[in-house]
Design an enzyme around this catalytic site. Structure first.
Site, PDB file in Angstrom:
ATOM      1  N   GLY A  45       0.838  -1.186   0.000  1.00 31.33           N
ATOM      2  CA  GLY A  45       0.000   0.000   0.000  1.00 31.33           C
ATOM      3  C   GLY A  45       0.873   1.237   0.000  1.00 31.33           C
ATOM      4  CD  GLN A  50       3.015   5.773   2.836  1.00 30.59           C
ATOM      5  OE1 GLN A  50       2.011   5.240   2.354  1.00 30.59           O
ATOM      6  NE2 GLN A  50       4.003   5.100   3.398  1.00 30.59           N
ATOM      7  CB  CYS A  93       5.039   2.360   7.715  1.00 28.15           C
ATOM      8  SG  CYS A  93       4.545   3.886   6.883  1.00 28.15           S
ATOM      9  CG  LEU A  94       6.344   1.169   1.632  1.00 27.32           C
ATOM     10  CD1 LEU A  94       5.711   1.435   0.265  1.00 27.32           C
ATOM     11  CD2 LEU A  94       7.485   0.175   1.515  1.00 27.32           C
ATOM     12  CG  HIS A 135      -0.663   1.199   7.319  1.00 27.88           C
ATOM     13  ND1 HIS A 135       0.173   0.962   8.382  1.00 27.88           N
ATOM     14  CD2 HIS A 135       0.062   1.914   6.424  1.00 27.88           C
ATOM     15  CE1 HIS A 135       1.362   1.510   8.138  1.00 27.88           C
ATOM     16  NE2 HIS A 135       1.307   2.091   6.951  1.00 27.88           N
ATOM     17  CG  HIS A 139       0.078   6.951   5.619  1.00 26.44           C
ATOM     18  ND1 HIS A 139       1.150   7.493   6.293  1.00 26.44           N
ATOM     19  CD2 HIS A 139       0.358   5.637   5.471  1.00 26.44           C
ATOM     20  CE1 HIS A 139       2.045   6.558   6.540  1.00 26.44           C
ATOM     21  NE2 HIS A 139       1.580   5.412   6.055  1.00 26.44           N
TER      22      HIS A 139
END
Length: 169
Positions: A45, A50, A93-94, A135, A139
């Site tokens: 995702g 992000q 999380c990236l 999630h 964000h």
């Protein structure tokens, strides 16, 4: 299509609530680039903040690591319902690479959104898909995984993450 740089915590954009996407806004290139970036990361995702875009859009594909790609695009998602049943699970999380945390979330979620063609969709998700949506939805509201912990737990996790990144820098 091109890879986009992934914003890393503690960048303030990750703590900023995103604006709705306007009806006339063209997201084609952004969506394509977000999907390419997510797959290359490799993640399941990726939310617009992000990649530095403060708009209410995210992409996900919870199937691609075990089977064929099945990308989902959610524009202006709205949570309609969350189940009372909750379960803890590990999340990564990236934007906070190298740190995995155990977060308790509802096991099912009903959500309304616009897809990449701007068609209205509404569906109930469960399992990993429900977790991934929650999630990424976090964000869009300016929340990261650290926000799910008490102030003391958060302080320890942030210190762990920061010391880990200093060691690899």
């Amino acid at each position: 299509m091109s890879l986009l740089p992934i914003v890393q915590w503690p960048d303030p954009r990750l703590s900023t609530a995103c604006a709705p996407v306007g009806a006339a806004e063209d997201l084609g290139t952004l969506i394509d680039d977000m999907l390419e970036t997510m797959y290359a990361a490799p993640g399941r995702g990726l939310a617009a903040p992000q990649v530095g875009v403060l708009k209410r859009v995210f992409v996900m594909d919870v199937d691609w690591k075990e089977g064929p790609r099945n990308p989902v695009v959610m524009i202006n998602p709205e949570v309609l319902w969350r189940s009372d049943d909750i379960a803890p699970a590990e999340e990564a999380c990236l934007s906070i690479p190298g740190l995995s945390t155990r977060i308790t979330r509802p096991t099912k979620i009903r959500i309304r959104w616009q897809d990449a063609d701007r068609a209205e969709q509404e569906q109930t998700f469960d399992g990993f898909a429900a977790r991934c949506i929650q999630h990424e939805y976090d964000h869009l509201d300016g929340r990261v995984t650290f926000d799910h912990f008490s102030s003391e737990e958060r302080r320890l996790l942030e210190a762990q993450y920061l010391s880990q990144n200093e060691a690899t820098a």
